[in-house]
Motif scaffolding. Structure first.
Motif, short mmCIF file in Angstrom:
data_model
loop_
_atom_site.label_atom_id
_atom_site.label_comp_id
_atom_site.label_asym_id
_atom_site.label_seq_id
_atom_site.Cartn_x
_atom_site.Cartn_y
_atom_site.Cartn_z
N PHE A 190 16.80 18.31 -29.13
CA PHE A 190 15.38 18.06 -28.91
C PHE A 190 14.84 16.82 -29.63
O PHE A 190 13.78 16.33 -29.26
CB PHE A 190 14.56 19.27 -29.36
N PHE A 191 15.53 16.35 -30.67
CA PHE A 191 14.97 15.30 -31.51
C PHE A 191 15.92 14.13 -31.65
O PHE A 191 17.13 14.26 -31.47
CB PHE A 191 14.63 15.86 -32.90
N THR A 192 15.37 12.97 -31.99
CA THR A 192 16.19 11.78 -32.19
C THR A 192 16.93 11.86 -33.52
O THR A 192 16.60 12.67 -34.39
CB THR A 192 15.31 10.52 -32.17
N ASP A 193 17.92 10.98 -33.66
CA ASP A 193 18.78 10.99 -34.85
C ASP A 193 18.25 10.05 -35.93
O ASP A 193 18.96 9.75 -36.88
CB ASP A 193 20.20 10.59 -34.45
N THR A 194 17.01 9.60 -35.80
CA THR A 194 16.42 8.73 -36.81
C THR A 194 15.90 9.58 -37.98
O THR A 194 15.83 10.80 -37.88
CB THR A 194 15.25 7.93 -36.22
N ASP A 284 10.32 6.91 -30.29
CA ASP A 284 11.25 7.57 -31.22
C ASP A 284 11.24 9.09 -31.04
O ASP A 284 10.98 9.84 -31.98
CB ASP A 284 10.89 7.21 -32.66
N SER A 285 11.50 9.55 -29.82
CA SER A 285 11.49 11.00 -29.58
C SER A 285 12.42 11.33 -28.43
O SER A 285 12.76 10.49 -27.60
CB SER A 285 10.06 11.48 -29.27
N PHE A 291 6.75 18.30 -29.37
CA PHE A 291 6.74 18.84 -30.73
C PHE A 291 6.86 17.73 -31.76
O PHE A 291 6.26 17.81 -32.83
CB PHE A 291 7.89 19.84 -30.91
N GLN A 292 7.63 16.68 -31.44
CA GLN A 292 7.81 15.58 -32.37
C GLN A 292 6.50 14.79 -32.54
O GLN A 292 6.22 14.27 -33.61
CB GLN A 292 8.92 14.65 -31.88
N HIS A 293 5.68 14.75 -31.47
CA HIS A 293 4.37 14.08 -31.52
C HIS A 293 3.30 15.11 -31.15
O HIS A 293 2.50 14.88 -30.25
CB HIS A 293 4.35 12.89 -30.56
#
Length: 309
Positions: A190-194, A284-285, A291-293
Protein backbone atom coordinates in the motif's frame (compact mmCIF):
# COMPACT_ATOMS: atom_id res chain seq x y z
CA UNK A 1 -18.92 18.96 -18.91
CA UNK A 2 -15.21 19.61 -19.31
CA UNK A 3 -13.11 17.25 -17.26
CA UNK A 4 -10.95 18.71 -14.53
CA UNK A 5 -7.54 17.31 -13.80
CA UNK A 6 -6.70 17.97 -10.15
CA UNK A 7 -2.98 17.76 -9.43
CA UNK A 8 -2.19 17.39 -5.74
CA UNK A 9 0.32 19.96 -4.60
CA UNK A 10 1.06 21.57 -1.25
CA UNK A 11 -0.71 24.72 -2.38
CA UNK A 12 -3.83 22.78 -3.34
CA UNK A 13 -3.73 20.89 -0.07
CA UNK A 14 -3.62 24.08 1.98
CA UNK A 15 -6.41 25.71 -0.01
CA UNK A 16 -8.69 22.70 0.17
CA UNK A 17 -8.13 22.12 3.86
CA UNK A 18 -8.84 25.79 4.57
CA UNK A 19 -12.16 25.62 2.73
CA UNK A 20 -13.25 22.51 4.59
CA UNK A 21 -12.22 23.87 7.98
CA UNK A 22 -14.53 26.84 7.55
CA UNK A 23 -17.53 24.60 6.96
CA UNK A 24 -17.82 23.67 10.69
CA UNK A 25 -18.61 19.97 10.06
CA UNK A 26 -20.55 17.75 12.44
CA UNK A 27 -18.29 15.92 14.89
CA UNK A 28 -17.89 12.22 14.19
CA UNK A 29 -17.99 9.41 16.73
CA UNK A 30 -15.12 7.09 17.59
CA UNK A 31 -15.00 4.44 14.87
CA UNK A 32 -13.27 1.93 17.16
CA UNK A 33 -16.41 1.73 19.31
CA UNK A 34 -18.96 1.72 16.48
CA UNK A 35 -21.10 -1.39 16.89
CA UNK A 36 -22.06 -3.80 14.15
CA UNK A 37 -25.59 -3.75 12.79
CA UNK A 38 -27.14 -6.55 10.77
CA UNK A 39 -29.63 -6.96 7.96
CA UNK A 40 -30.93 -10.27 6.59
CA UNK A 41 -31.23 -10.72 2.83
CA UNK A 42 -32.44 -13.97 1.34
CA UNK A 43 -31.66 -15.89 4.50
CA UNK A 44 -28.11 -14.53 4.85
CA UNK A 45 -27.14 -12.04 7.54
CA UNK A 46 -24.90 -9.14 6.50
CA UNK A 47 -22.93 -6.90 8.86
CA UNK A 48 -22.62 -3.14 8.51
CA UNK A 49 -21.75 -0.07 10.58
CA UNK A 50 -22.91 3.52 10.39
CA UNK A 51 -21.05 6.57 11.65
CA UNK A 52 -21.73 10.28 11.21
CA UNK A 53 -24.89 12.35 10.87
CA UNK A 54 -27.19 11.58 7.91
CA UNK A 55 -28.63 15.08 7.68
CA UNK A 56 -29.92 15.98 4.23
CA UNK A 57 -26.99 14.43 2.35
CA UNK A 58 -26.96 10.98 0.76
CA UNK A 59 -24.98 8.51 2.89
CA UNK A 60 -21.52 7.55 1.64
CA UNK A 61 -21.21 3.77 1.23
CA UNK A 62 -17.68 2.35 1.43
CA UNK A 63 -16.57 -0.62 -0.71
CA UNK A 64 -13.49 -2.34 0.66
CA UNK A 65 -10.26 -3.65 -0.87
CA UNK A 66 -9.13 -7.25 -1.50
CA UNK A 67 -9.28 -9.28 1.76
CA UNK A 68 -10.37 -6.19 3.70
CA UNK A 69 -13.00 -6.19 6.47
CA UNK A 70 -14.74 -3.26 8.16
CA UNK A 71 -11.85 -3.23 10.66
CA UNK A 72 -9.34 -2.64 7.87
CA UNK A 73 -10.49 0.92 7.16
CA UNK A 74 -8.12 3.51 8.63
CA UNK A 75 -9.81 5.01 11.67
CA UNK A 76 -8.54 8.51 10.79
CA UNK A 77 -10.02 8.36 7.29
CA UNK A 78 -13.37 7.05 8.51
CA UNK A 79 -13.72 9.64 11.24
CA UNK A 80 -12.58 12.44 8.93
CA UNK A 81 -15.16 11.56 6.29
CA UNK A 82 -17.87 11.10 8.92
CA UNK A 83 -17.53 14.70 10.14
CA UNK A 84 -19.54 15.87 7.14
CA UNK A 85 -21.97 13.02 6.39
CA UNK A 86 -23.17 9.57 7.38
CA UNK A 87 -20.98 6.65 6.32
CA UNK A 88 -22.20 3.11 5.74
CA UNK A 89 -19.39 0.58 6.07
CA UNK A 90 -20.22 -3.05 5.30
CA UNK A 91 -18.87 -6.56 4.80
CA UNK A 92 -19.76 -8.22 1.52
CA UNK A 93 -20.79 -11.89 1.50
CA UNK A 94 -18.31 -14.17 3.23
CA UNK A 95 -16.29 -11.29 4.66
CA UNK A 96 -15.83 -10.48 8.35
CA UNK A 97 -19.07 -10.65 10.31
CA UNK A 98 -21.25 -11.25 7.22
CA UNK A 99 -22.54 -14.70 6.40
CA UNK A 100 -22.54 -16.58 3.12
CA UNK A 101 -19.63 -17.22 0.79
CA UNK A 102 -17.72 -14.65 -1.20
CA UNK A 103 -18.59 -14.61 -4.90
CA UNK A 104 -15.62 -15.18 -7.20
CA UNK A 105 -16.68 -12.41 -9.59
CA UNK A 106 -17.21 -8.66 -9.41
CA UNK A 107 -20.77 -8.87 -10.74
CA UNK A 108 -21.82 -11.12 -7.85
CA UNK A 109 -20.26 -8.78 -5.29
CA UNK A 110 -22.01 -5.80 -6.89
CA UNK A 111 -25.34 -7.61 -6.79
CA UNK A 112 -24.92 -8.32 -3.07
CA UNK A 113 -24.00 -4.69 -2.40
CA UNK A 114 -27.02 -3.40 -4.34
CA UNK A 115 -29.37 -5.68 -2.43
CA UNK A 116 -27.87 -4.54 0.88
CA UNK A 117 -28.32 -0.87 -0.02
CA UNK A 118 -31.91 -1.55 -1.03
CA UNK A 119 -32.55 -3.57 2.15
CA UNK A 120 -31.41 -0.53 4.17
CA UNK A 121 -34.06 1.46 2.28
CA UNK A 122 -31.53 3.91 0.86
CA UNK A 123 -32.95 5.42 -2.30
CA UNK A 124 -29.68 6.89 -3.57
CA UNK A 125 -26.16 6.91 -2.15
CA UNK A 126 -22.69 8.21 -2.81
CA UNK A 127 -20.10 5.45 -3.22
CA UNK A 128 -16.41 5.16 -2.40
CA UNK A 129 -14.70 2.11 -3.90
CA UNK A 130 -11.12 1.26 -2.99
CA UNK A 131 -9.19 -1.28 -5.12
CA UNK A 132 -11.52 -4.30 -5.56
CA UNK A 133 -14.22 -1.98 -4.23
CA UNK A 134 -13.53 0.32 -7.17
CA UNK A 135 -14.36 -2.49 -9.58
CA UNK A 136 -17.61 -3.15 -7.71
CA UNK A 137 -18.58 0.52 -7.86
CA UNK A 138 -17.87 0.61 -11.61
CA UNK A 139 -20.19 -2.37 -12.02
CA UNK A 140 -22.94 -0.58 -10.08
CA UNK A 141 -22.48 2.65 -12.04
CA UNK A 142 -23.00 0.66 -15.23
CA UNK A 143 -25.76 -1.73 -14.12
CA UNK A 144 -27.67 0.32 -11.52
CA UNK A 145 -26.95 3.97 -12.34
CA UNK A 146 -29.96 5.32 -10.43
CA UNK A 147 -28.56 3.92 -7.18
CA UNK A 148 -25.43 6.14 -7.10
CA UNK A 149 -25.39 9.95 -7.12
CA UNK A 150 -21.60 10.47 -7.12
CA UNK A 151 -18.68 8.05 -6.92
CA UNK A 152 -15.06 8.04 -5.77
CA UNK A 153 -12.70 5.40 -7.21
CA UNK A 154 -9.39 4.94 -5.38
CA UNK A 155 -6.60 2.63 -6.52
CA UNK A 156 -9.02 1.32 -9.14
CA UNK A 157 -8.63 0.13 -12.71
CA UNK A 158 -10.95 -0.44 -15.66
CA UNK A 159 -12.01 -3.90 -16.73
CA UNK A 160 -9.20 -5.48 -18.74
CA UNK A 161 -6.58 -4.07 -16.35
CA UNK A 162 -3.14 -5.58 -16.90
CA UNK A 163 -2.29 -4.61 -13.32
CA UNK A 164 -5.01 -6.79 -11.84
CA UNK A 165 -3.96 -9.69 -14.08
CA UNK A 166 -0.53 -9.50 -12.47
CA UNK A 167 -1.90 -9.42 -8.91
CA UNK A 168 -0.66 -12.92 -7.93
CA UNK A 169 2.88 -12.02 -8.98
CA UNK A 170 2.75 -8.67 -7.15
CA UNK A 171 1.56 -10.33 -3.94
CA UNK A 172 4.10 -13.16 -4.25
CA UNK A 173 6.95 -10.66 -4.62
CA UNK A 174 5.69 -8.65 -1.63
CA UNK A 175 5.46 -11.79 0.52
CA UNK A 176 9.09 -12.63 -0.34
CA UNK A 177 10.22 -9.08 0.47
CA UNK A 178 8.26 -9.11 3.72
CA UNK A 179 9.99 -12.32 4.78
CA UNK A 180 13.41 -10.88 3.96
CA UNK A 181 12.92 -7.45 5.53
CA UNK A 182 10.37 -8.03 8.29
CA UNK A 183 8.18 -5.25 6.97
CA UNK A 184 4.42 -5.93 7.14
CA UNK A 185 2.92 -7.14 3.87
CA UNK A 186 0.30 -4.41 3.70
CA UNK A 187 2.95 -1.72 4.24
CA UNK A 188 4.77 -3.04 1.17
CA UNK A 189 1.64 -3.31 -0.98
CA UNK A 190 0.00 0.00 0.00
CA UNK A 191 2.88 2.43 0.62
CA UNK A 192 6.03 3.66 -1.08
CA UNK A 193 9.50 2.58 0.02
CA UNK A 194 10.60 6.13 0.85
CA UNK A 195 11.17 7.36 4.39
CA UNK A 196 7.88 9.28 4.26
CA UNK A 197 6.08 6.24 2.89
CA UNK A 198 7.45 3.99 5.63
CA UNK A 199 6.45 6.48 8.34
CA UNK A 200 2.92 6.78 6.94
CA UNK A 201 2.66 2.98 6.72
CA UNK A 202 3.48 2.74 10.43
CA UNK A 203 0.74 5.27 11.26
CA UNK A 204 -1.76 3.45 9.05
CA UNK A 205 -1.06 0.10 10.73
CA UNK A 206 -1.75 1.70 14.11
CA UNK A 207 -5.15 2.86 12.91
CA UNK A 208 -6.59 -0.37 11.51
CA UNK A 209 -7.77 -3.54 13.25
CA UNK A 210 -8.13 -1.60 16.50
CA UNK A 211 -11.88 -2.05 16.99
CA UNK A 212 -12.73 -2.49 20.67
CA UNK A 213 -16.38 -3.39 19.94
CA UNK A 214 -17.34 -6.26 17.60
CA UNK A 215 -13.78 -6.86 16.31
CA UNK A 216 -13.57 -8.98 13.18
CA UNK A 217 -11.42 -11.94 12.27
CA UNK A 218 -9.27 -11.96 9.11
CA UNK A 219 -10.96 -13.26 5.97
CA UNK A 220 -11.08 -16.99 5.30
CA UNK A 221 -9.07 -18.85 2.68
CA UNK A 222 -12.29 -19.26 0.67
CA UNK A 223 -12.83 -15.51 0.61
CA UNK A 224 -9.21 -14.77 -0.22
CA UNK A 225 -9.23 -17.20 -3.12
CA UNK A 226 -12.60 -16.02 -4.43
CA UNK A 227 -11.63 -12.35 -4.31
CA UNK A 228 -8.27 -13.02 -5.96
CA UNK A 229 -10.06 -14.85 -8.76
CA UNK A 230 -12.53 -11.97 -9.11
CA UNK A 231 -9.71 -9.42 -9.51
CA UNK A 232 -7.69 -11.51 -11.95
CA UNK A 233 -10.86 -12.24 -13.95
CA UNK A 234 -11.73 -8.53 -14.00
CA UNK A 235 -8.29 -7.86 -15.42
CA UNK A 236 -8.68 -10.62 -18.02
CA UNK A 237 -12.10 -9.55 -19.33
CA UNK A 238 -12.59 -7.32 -22.39
CA UNK A 239 -12.17 -3.61 -21.73
CA UNK A 240 -15.35 -1.84 -20.57
CA UNK A 241 -14.60 1.35 -22.51
CA UNK A 242 -18.06 1.68 -24.02
CA UNK A 243 -19.83 1.10 -20.71
CA UNK A 244 -17.64 3.63 -18.91
CA UNK A 245 -18.40 6.20 -21.60
CA UNK A 246 -22.10 5.94 -20.70
CA UNK A 247 -21.62 6.88 -17.02
CA UNK A 248 -23.36 10.18 -16.32
CA UNK A 249 -22.50 10.69 -12.66
CA UNK A 250 -19.59 12.81 -11.46
CA UNK A 251 -16.68 10.54 -10.55
CA UNK A 252 -13.57 11.46 -8.57
CA UNK A 253 -10.60 9.20 -9.37
CA UNK A 254 -7.71 9.09 -6.88
CA UNK A 255 -4.42 7.24 -6.96
CA UNK A 256 -0.83 7.45 -5.81
CA UNK A 257 2.19 8.21 -7.96
CA UNK A 258 3.45 4.61 -7.80
CA UNK A 259 0.64 2.08 -7.38
CA UNK A 260 1.93 -1.48 -7.82
CA UNK A 261 -1.53 -3.12 -7.72
CA UNK A 262 -3.62 -0.78 -9.89
CA UNK A 263 -0.88 1.03 -11.85
CA UNK A 264 -1.28 4.79 -11.82
CA UNK A 265 -1.68 5.04 -15.60
CA UNK A 266 -4.81 2.91 -15.36
CA UNK A 267 -6.39 5.62 -13.23
CA UNK A 268 -5.58 8.02 -16.06
CA UNK A 269 -7.35 5.59 -18.41
CA UNK A 270 -10.44 5.65 -16.18
CA UNK A 271 -10.31 9.45 -16.21
CA UNK A 272 -10.18 9.50 -19.99
CA UNK A 273 -13.07 7.07 -20.42
CA UNK A 274 -15.58 8.44 -17.88
CA UNK A 275 -17.11 11.66 -19.29
CA UNK A 276 -17.71 13.58 -16.05
CA UNK A 277 -14.52 12.60 -14.20
CA UNK A 278 -11.91 14.35 -12.11
CA UNK A 279 -8.45 12.93 -11.48
CA UNK A 280 -6.28 13.52 -8.42
CA UNK A 281 -2.79 11.96 -8.24
CA UNK A 282 -0.94 12.14 -4.92
CA UNK A 283 2.86 12.47 -4.70
CA UNK A 284 5.12 9.82 -3.11
CA UNK A 285 2.30 7.33 -2.56
CA UNK A 286 1.15 3.91 -3.63
CA UNK A 287 -2.03 1.85 -3.60
CA UNK A 288 -3.01 3.21 -0.19
CA UNK A 289 -2.80 6.85 -1.29
CA UNK A 290 -6.04 7.72 0.54
CA UNK A 291 -4.36 6.70 3.82
CA UNK A 292 -0.90 8.08 3.06
CA UNK A 293 -2.47 11.50 2.31
CA UNK A 294 -5.50 11.10 4.56
CA UNK A 295 -6.10 14.81 5.31
CA UNK A 296 -5.93 15.84 1.67
CA UNK A 297 -8.10 12.90 0.61
CA UNK A 298 -10.86 13.71 3.11
CA UNK A 299 -10.78 17.37 2.07
CA UNK A 300 -11.11 16.56 -1.62
CA UNK A 301 -13.90 14.04 -1.06
CA UNK A 302 -15.85 16.61 0.97
CA UNK A 303 -15.45 19.26 -1.72
CA UNK A 304 -16.39 16.79 -4.45
CA UNK A 305 -19.49 15.42 -2.73
CA UNK A 306 -20.71 18.80 -1.53
CA UNK A 307 -20.03 20.52 -4.85
CA UNK A 308 -22.30 20.85 -7.89
CA UNK A 309 -23.70 17.80 -9.62
Amino acid sequence: MIKRLVLSTMLLSAAVIGNVASAQPVAASDYTTTENKYVEIGGTRYAYRTIGDRGSKPPLVLFQHFTGTMDDWDQRTIEGLAKGRELVVFDNAGVGASGGQSPDNVAGMADTAARLIEALKLQQVDALGFSLGGSIVQQLLIEKPSLIRKAILVGAAPQGSAGFRRLPDVISTAIKTSGETGRPLRALLFFTDTEAGKAEADEYLKNINNHSVDPEAPVSEQTMGAQAKALVTWGSMPENTEQLSQIKQPVLIVNGSDDSIAPTLESVTLFQRIPNAQLSLYPDSGHGSLFQHETLFVSQVDMFLDGPK
